[in-house]
Structure formats: C-alpha cells, structure tokens
Design a protein around this motif. Structure first.
Motif, PDB file in Angstrom:
ATOM      1  N   PHE A  41       0.836  -1.207   0.000  1.00 24.51           N
ATOM      2  CA  PHE A  41       0.000   0.000   0.000  1.00 24.51           C
ATOM      3  C   PHE A  41       0.872   1.260   0.000  1.00 24.51           C
ATOM      4  N   THR A  42       1.891   1.250   0.848  1.00 29.68           N
ATOM      5  CA  THR A  42       2.784   2.424   0.942  1.00 29.68           C
ATOM      6  C   THR A  42       3.514   2.657  -0.377  1.00 29.68           C
ATOM      7  N   LEU A  43       4.044   1.569  -0.959  1.00 29.90           N
ATOM      8  CA  LEU A  43       4.765   1.691  -2.228  1.00 29.90           C
ATOM      9  C   LEU A  43       3.839   2.147  -3.355  1.00 29.90           C
ATOM     10  N   THR A  44       2.574   1.672  -3.302  1.00 29.12           N
ATOM     11  CA  THR A  44       1.622   2.071  -4.341  1.00 29.12           C
ATOM     12  C   THR A  44       1.342   3.564  -4.284  1.00 29.12           C
ATOM     13  N   VAL A  45       1.104   4.056  -3.060  1.00 26.02           N
ATOM     14  CA  VAL A  45       0.853   5.498  -2.900  1.00 26.02           C
ATOM     15  C   VAL A  45       2.072   6.301  -3.366  1.00 26.02           C
ATOM     16  N   ALA A  65      -1.705  -1.818 -10.772  1.00 24.31           N
ATOM     17  CA  ALA A  65      -0.811  -2.901 -10.334  1.00 24.31           C
ATOM     18  C   ALA A  65      -0.730  -2.968  -8.802  1.00 24.31           C
ATOM     19  N   GLY A  66      -0.568  -1.804  -8.187  1.00 28.85           N
ATOM     20  CA  GLY A  66      -0.412  -1.780  -6.733  1.00 28.85           C
ATOM     21  C   GLY A  66      -1.652  -2.236  -5.997  1.00 28.85           C
ATOM     22  N   PHE A  67      -2.805  -1.682  -6.408  1.00 29.41           N
ATOM     23  CA  PHE A  67      -4.025  -2.048  -5.698  1.00 29.41           C
ATOM     24  C   PHE A  67      -4.485  -3.474  -6.018  1.00 29.41           C
ATOM     25  N   SER A  68      -4.144  -3.993  -7.178  1.00 27.46           N
ATOM     26  CA  SER A  68      -4.427  -5.402  -7.492  1.00 27.46           C
ATOM     27  C   SER A  68      -3.638  -6.310  -6.556  1.00 27.46           C
ATOM     28  N   ALA A  69      -2.360  -5.960  -6.361  1.00 25.11           N
ATOM     29  CA  ALA A  69      -1.529  -6.738  -5.437  1.00 25.11           C
ATOM     30  C   ALA A  69      -2.071  -6.635  -4.010  1.00 25.11           C
ATOM     31  N   PHE A  70      -2.538  -5.453  -3.638  1.00 25.08           N
ATOM     32  CA  PHE A  70      -3.084  -5.250  -2.294  1.00 25.08           C
ATOM     33  C   PHE A  70      -4.340  -6.102  -2.083  1.00 25.08           C
ATOM     34  N   ILE A  71      -5.226  -6.116  -3.078  1.00 25.02           N
ATOM     35  CA  ILE A  71      -6.458  -6.912  -2.980  1.00 25.02           C
ATOM     36  C   ILE A  71      -6.136  -8.403  -2.908  1.00 25.02           C
ATOM     37  N   ALA A  72      -5.141  -8.838  -3.719  1.00 30.38           N
ATOM     38  CA  ALA A  72      -4.740 -10.248  -3.690  1.00 30.38           C
ATOM     39  C   ALA A  72      -4.217 -10.637  -2.307  1.00 30.38           C
ATOM     40  N   LEU A  73      -3.422  -9.751  -1.709  1.00 30.11           N
ATOM     41  CA  LEU A  73      -2.896 -10.011  -0.369  1.00 30.11           C
ATOM     42  C   LEU A  73      -4.018 -10.013   0.675  1.00 30.11           C
ATOM     43  N   ALA A  74      -5.024  -9.145   0.497  1.00 26.42           N
ATOM     44  CA  ALA A  74      -6.163  -9.117   1.418  1.00 26.42           C
ATOM     45  C   ALA A  74      -6.944 -10.423   1.344  1.00 26.42           C
ATOM     46  N   MET A  75      -7.112 -10.934   0.128  1.00 17.24           N
ATOM     47  CA  MET A  75      -7.814 -12.207  -0.040  1.00 17.24           C
ATOM     48  C   MET A  75      -7.008 -13.351   0.567  1.00 17.24           C
ATOM     49  N   ARG A  76      -5.691 -13.293   0.400  1.00 20.56           N
ATOM     50  CA  ARG A  76      -4.836 -14.321   0.997  1.00 20.56           C
ATOM     51  C   ARG A  76      -4.915 -14.245   2.523  1.00 20.56           C
ATOM     52  N   HIS A  77      -4.981 -13.035   3.048  1.00 16.08           N
ATOM     53  CA  HIS A  77      -5.088 -12.859   4.501  1.00 16.08           C
ATOM     54  C   HIS A  77      -6.373 -13.508   5.019  1.00 16.08           C
ATOM     55  N   ALA A  78      -7.482 -13.354   4.289  1.00 20.42           N
ATOM     56  CA  ALA A  78      -8.755 -13.946   4.704  1.00 20.42           C
ATOM     57  C   ALA A  78      -8.664 -15.472   4.741  1.00 20.42           C
ATOM     58  N   VAL A  79      -8.001 -16.045   3.729  1.00 22.85           N
ATOM     59  CA  VAL A  79      -7.825 -17.502   3.696  1.00 22.85           C
ATOM     60  C   VAL A  79      -6.953 -17.967   4.859  1.00 22.85           C
ATOM     61  N   LEU A  80      -5.872 -17.242   5.108  1.00 19.32           N
ATOM     62  CA  LEU A  80      -4.969 -17.601   6.204  1.00 19.32           C
ATOM     63  C   LEU A  80      -5.662 -17.474   7.555  1.00 19.32           C
ATOM     64  N   PHE A  81      -6.522 -16.470   7.696  1.00 17.52           N
ATOM     65  CA  PHE A  81      -7.245 -16.288   8.954  1.00 17.52           C
ATOM     66  C   PHE A  81      -8.184 -17.463   9.218  1.00 17.52           C
ATOM     67  N   LYS A  82      -8.831 -17.977   8.168  1.00 17.02           N
ATOM     68  CA  LYS A  82      -9.700 -19.142   8.329  1.00 17.02           C
ATOM     69  C   LYS A  82      -8.891 -20.372   8.745  1.00 17.02           C
ATOM     70  N   LYS A  83      -7.689 -20.511   8.157  1.00 10.63           N
ATOM     71  CA  LYS A  83      -6.823 -21.621   8.543  1.00 10.63           C
ATOM     72  C   LYS A  83      -6.411 -21.500  10.009  1.00 10.63           C
ATOM     73  N   LYS A  84      -6.118 -20.274  10.418  1.00  7.67           N
ATOM     74  CA  LYS A  84      -5.750 -20.053  11.819  1.00  7.67           C
ATOM     75  C   LYS A  84      -6.901 -20.461  12.750  1.00  7.67           C
ATOM     76  N   GLN A  85      -8.122 -20.088  12.399  1.00  6.11           N
ATOM     77  CA  GLN A  85      -9.280 -20.457  13.203  1.00  6.11           C
ATOM     78  C   GLN A  85      -9.452 -21.978  13.254  1.00  6.11           C
ATOM     79  N   TRP A  86      -9.174 -22.626  12.138  1.00  7.16           N
ATOM     80  CA  TRP A  86      -9.280 -24.094  12.065  1.00  7.16           C
ATOM     81  C   TRP A  86      -8.303 -24.744  13.035  1.00  7.16           C
ATOM     82  N   PHE A  87      -7.053 -24.302  13.015  1.00  8.89           N
ATOM     83  CA  PHE A  87      -6.053 -24.886  13.913  1.00  8.89           C
ATOM     84  C   PHE A  87      -6.355 -24.536  15.375  1.00  8.89           C
ATOM     85  N   GLU A  88      -6.859 -23.329  15.625  1.00  9.02           N
ATOM     86  CA  GLU A  88      -7.239 -22.949  16.992  1.00  9.02           C
ATOM     87  C   GLU A  88      -8.335 -23.863  17.521  1.00  9.02           C
TER      88      GLU A  88
END
Length: 603
Positions: A41-45, A65-88
């Motif tokens: 986000f910082t680099l994009t701005v 390019a920057g905001f596409s990468a940011f959205i992709a990372l946000a989606m990856r974060h959501a998937v990782l958060f679900k995995k974290k909840q699963w292991f918890e």
C-alpha cells in the motif's frame, strides 16, 4: 477396543502438538502478509505520486498494479485467517479431550437446560449438570446433534436390534478419531443459533409465495432491458432524466407491492449463509467418508440418493441466501432491485429450491443429528478403550463383572459385580457411612443407562436385557412449592407404584428409603414398600442403613438378597476396601467418626 488407555492420551498429545505447530506457523504467515500489505500500500501510494511526473498513463498503471496486489494479499489474509481459526479449534478440541481424560469437566457444557428433578433417573444419576455423564460424552458439532444426544440420554433405547446397530456404528466411529475431530471442528467454527434448523423446517412448510410465475419471469427479463435502455438513451442525450423517474415506477411497484411477503421470507432465511455453509461442509464430510456398519451406511445413503446430494443442496441454498442478503446494504439493494428485481429473483430461486428439495430436507438433518450424536458417543468410547460393549440376554437379567463409575480415576476406582437374575429379585445393600453404597448404586445405574444408548460400559463383562430405569437417590425438598423432603419422596414413590401397577417393567434403584421421617416409621414404611415391589414383580437395588430390611430375606428367600460394604478400624483409622460382599453389614462408623472429630465425648 480393549487396550492401553494411554493410547488415547498419546493420540491427543500428538494432535495437540501438531496443531499448535501449524497454528503458530499460520500466525507467523499472517503477520508477514500483514506487513507485506502495508508495504504494498505504501509503495503504491508513493509510486502514484512519482508517476504523476510522467503522465496519467503511468499513474493508472501504477495504481492498477499496486491495488491489485493489495487486494490479492487481502484475499490471501482472509484464507490464512480461516486456517488459523481451524487450527485454533483443533487445539481447543484436543486440550478438552486431555482434560476429560484427567477427569476435568470445568468449562464443558453441563447441559443444564436438560436438568429435570422429576425425570425417572437423569437427575439422580448425574446425567446432566456439573460432573455429569453429558459432559464426558458431548462433542456435538450442531445444536441438533446436542439435542439428539440429550434425548438419547433421557429416553434410552430398548429395541435390541437398534442397540446392536448403534453399538456397531459407535465402534466404527470410535476408530475414526481424525474424522470425528474434523467433523466437530467444522461445526464449532461457526456459531449456531438454537432454532436454526427449526426455522428451516418452518420455512419449508410455509405457504409458497408464488413468485415463480410467467408474469414475474417475464418482468425479470423486461425490467433490466427497459432500465438499461433508458440509461443508455439518457447518456446519449436522446431523452431527459424524467424518463428514468418514470422507469423507476416499474421496479418500485413490482417489489413494493410484495415487500411485506419479501421481508417475512428474509426474516426466516436472512443472515444464515455461514450456517448453511457449515451444514453443507458437515454433509460433505459424511458423504465423502466410507462407512461399513449398517446404520451408518444406510443413513449416509439418504444424503446422496436424491436428485443431488445434501451437501450440494444446502450449498446451493447458502448461495441463494447470500445473494438475498445483498438487500441488507441499502445502496446495493436499491441498485439491484431497480435494475434486476433482485429480491423477486432470489425468491423465485428459493421457490425452485424448495420444490426440488422439500421432501428431503428433514431427512437430511435427521441424518446429520444422528451422525453428530453417534460421533459424541464414539468419542467417549475412544477415551475408554478398556470398556466393553454389552451382550444381550433373552430373559431379563443384569450380570456384570468389575463395573466402575466413569467419574472415578481408574487407578483408584474399585470395581464391583452386578447380579440380577430375573424379575421379582431385589438386592438390599447395607453398610456404614462412606463405605460405598451410594456410589455403587450410581455405578449400576449410570452403566445401565450407557448400555441403553449403545455405548460400551466400564466393566470386564456386561450381559443384560434392555429395561426401563427408575431411581430415587437424591430427592430434594422444594421451598418454592412448600413441599418437604419427605412429601417429595412420597410423590416420587407414588409415581413409581402407579407405573408398576400399570404393568410396566421397571428396574428400580433406591438409596435410603423414607429418610425424611422417624426411625420406626421409616422401617415400617420401607418394609411395606419392598413387599409391594415383590408383589409387583419388579427388580432392583435398595441401599440402607436399616439392618432390619436385610431380615426380609428370611421371609422372602427367593426374592431378597443381602449385600454389604464393610469398614474396618485399624490403628485408630477407618479402612475401606469398597468391595461388595454377601450378607448384612455389621460394622458402623458414625460414633467413631464423631468421637475422632471431637464432636462427641466418651461416656
């Protein structure tokens, strides 16, 4: 599954360690992803600022390019958060299992909503509440499974064929601990309201709204054509904005005239998407697993033998309700309804879904609750690998060896036998205070209830004929109703006699009959009650301090047997062996204890 109880402990320890490692790794990746998102986000701005010097093309490219990468990372974060909840969740499950192996039930659901002091046996045998059998068994993934589990404990099975099927199913699920944990974790990940499934059934049985008609289907095509045509013509300057206001009258009238019915439908199904997704995943767990036992395989076939599977059906319903929930966002809902008649479209989809699936939904959820409660029972069986499945006898009897109570530590628990050879047989258990009488009665009762659910019992052997159970161990008075302890006990005994007089066959377990009255009255009443039991050809156990009850065997040698728990005094200390013996108790300990504690003085 006879074996070393440590196997269960080692399994949970291994799973706990493995899931904790995966949990820590997922937390680490989430932190890294969060840092990367901030960096992008910082680099994009910064990049957009620099790109302004080179023209708008560079600005647009950098921003895209920057905001596409940011959205992709946000989606990856959501998937990782679900995995974290699963292991918890898996960590939580394995910690709870280790607690249960250590006899720790604090923090586990007590099933207090199922407590009933007037129930024939659940209150007396601690089936629900603190330190209860329910806490040891319950591993429910759904509210319906929890309800089914409680119902089984309240209303045990007497059909031997069904009990054999349940034994086989529990034995098979017992040996699928990973599948059971994943099934449970899937259920626990999404919080569930108590009436979810009931609301689904209510919706299924509600009157159809009849949106799925040629008129509304035509309008679903005509409305967007008119709407977008009007917008296009306005954009081209061919007509003015008044035309759009005229167009608005069409969708607002179509939706507005049925808004009450639409809102009512949404009230039943709205905000349930995540819960439907949970049910779909649970159905998929069942459909994708191979089962050998008759009850499990036959039940599974009810989920996949339809036009489509239960998993696919509920998953499709979740997608429709998710689309229906778009109306919760006022701006999005307004846009979709104006151009696409969105609410009407979703109601048509729901009507089609209901028409296709209405005959199957109740069966689907009955199967789900069956697997859920059987999985709970299987979890208990897995934690007690030295337990045995009861064998059925043709005639009524209960013959068991070395029976133990599930809440007593195995290394400290002293097992005893049970021997009831037919109707009209009563065992009088006498003994000193703290010698083990009440514990023995509870041990008999709770193992019998376990046997009547299909569970293995804590014994070396157990042969029985399924039977109704009635207990009287801890009757209490009621200040609210102005009812004394004595009267409360009389009411309970009257209910029992009425049951026996009606012809019902009941196995009776009573501890210290008529303890709320004086000794002479108590003895006379107790003797009369036992004679009633003999006349009515019931069977069971009575524990008492009144040694006179033991003498009934002189008059009824074919019906009354005497058993006892003794206490010895050695080196000025009480010594208990907690072993059931033949005969009437001889040793008492109340006077000794009172003197030792300084409550009384020697004469």
């Amino acid at each position: 599954m006879n074996g070393d109880p440590k196997n269960s402990h080692d399994f949970f320890q291994d799973k706990l360690a493995g899931n904790m490692a995966l949990l820590e790794n997922s937390r680490r990746v989430i932190r890294q992803t969060a840092i990367l998102r901030i960096t992008v986000f910082t680099l994009t701005v910064a990049g957009i600022y620099i790109a302004t010097k080179h023209g708008m093309g560079w600005v647009a490219g950098t921003g895209l390019a920057g905001f596409s990468a940011f959205i992709a990372l946000a989606m990856r974060h959501a998937v990782l958060f679900k995995k974290k909840q699963w292991f918890e969740t898996l960590v939580q499950i394995n910690r709870q299992e280790l607690d249960l192996l250590d006899g720790i039930t604090e923090g586990h659901d007590e099933g207090r909503g199922f407590l009933d002091e007037n129930h024939p046996f659940t209150y007396n045998l601690d089936i629900f509440g603190k330190r209860s059998l329910f806490q040891l068994i319950n591993r429910s993934a759904t509210q319906e499974g929890k309800q089914a589990l409680a119902s089984l404990l309240q209303n045990p099975v007497k059909d031997e064929k069904l009990l054999r099927q349940r034994q086989q199913a529990i034995a098979e699920l017992r040996d699928k601990p990973v599948w059971r944990q994943h099934f449970q974790a899937t259920g626990l990940l999404t919080e569930e309201n108590k009436n979810n499934v009931g609301e689904i059934f209510h919706w299924m049985n509600s009157k159809r709204l009849s949106f799925n008609t040629p008129f509304y289907k035509t309008m679903l095509i005509l409305n967007p054509l008119v709407g977008f045509t009007v917008v296009a013509l306005i954009s081209l300057g061919m007509i003015n904005y008044t035309a759009f206001l005229l167009f608005l009258a069409l969708p607002l009238a179509l939706v507005g005239m049925r808004l009450g019915a639409i809102n009512k439908e949404h009230l039943l199904l709205g905000k349930k998407t995540t819960q439907f997704q949970k049910y779909a995943r649970l159905f998929r767990f069942i459909e994708n697993e191979k089962f050998e036992s008759g009850l499990l395989s036959a039940s599974k076939s009810k989920l996949a033998g339809m036009p489509h599977s239960a998993h696919q059906g509920i998953r499709k319903l979740s997608k429709i309700t998710a689309a229906f929930d778009y109306r919760l966002n006022l701006l999005v809902g307004f846009f979709l309804n104006v151009f696409f008649l969105w609410d009407i479209l979703q109601l048509i989809r729901l009507e089609r879904w209901k028409k296709t699936n209405s005959h199957y939904v109740q069966t689907w959820f009955l199967v789900l609750s069956l697997f859920d409660e059987l999985s709970s029972f299987a979890g208990f069986a897995f934690n007690h690998p030295q337990s045995v499945f009861p064998v059925f006898s043709k005639e009524f009897k209960i013959e068991a060896g070395n029976v133990k109570h599930p809440f007593m530590a195995p290394e400290k628990c002293v097992g005893n036998d049970i021997s009831v050879s037919g109707w009209g047989q009563f065992t009088i258990v006498t003994g000193a205070n703290m010698a083990g009488k009440s514990t023995y009665l509870r041990t008999v009762g709770i193992n019998l209830v376990m046997a009547l659910t299909g569970l293995p019992v804590l014994a070396e052997s157990f042969v029985f004929k399924p039977v109704d159970v009635f207990t009287g161990i801890k009757t209490s008075d009621s200040l609210q109703d102005g009812e004394s302890y004595f009267f409360a006990e009389l009411k309970r005994l009257k209910a029992l006699i009425d049951l026996l007089e009606s012809g019902s066959r009941v196995f009776v377990i009573l501890d210290e009959i008529l303890r709320g009255t004086n000794s002479a009255d108590k003895q006379k009443g107790s003797l009369g009650l036992l004679r009633q039991f003999i006349r009515l050809q019931t069977a069971g156990f009575v524990a008492t301090h009144d040694l006179a009850l033991g003498r009934l065997s002189e008059n009824y040698p074919e019906n009354i047997r005497n058993k006892r728990f003794e206490v010895e005094i050695a080196n000025n200390e009480l010594v208990f062996d907690y072993k059931l013996k033949d005969g009437i108790s001889q040793n008492l300990n109340a006077t000794f204890l009172m003197k030792k504690m300084g409550i009384t003085l020697d004469e």
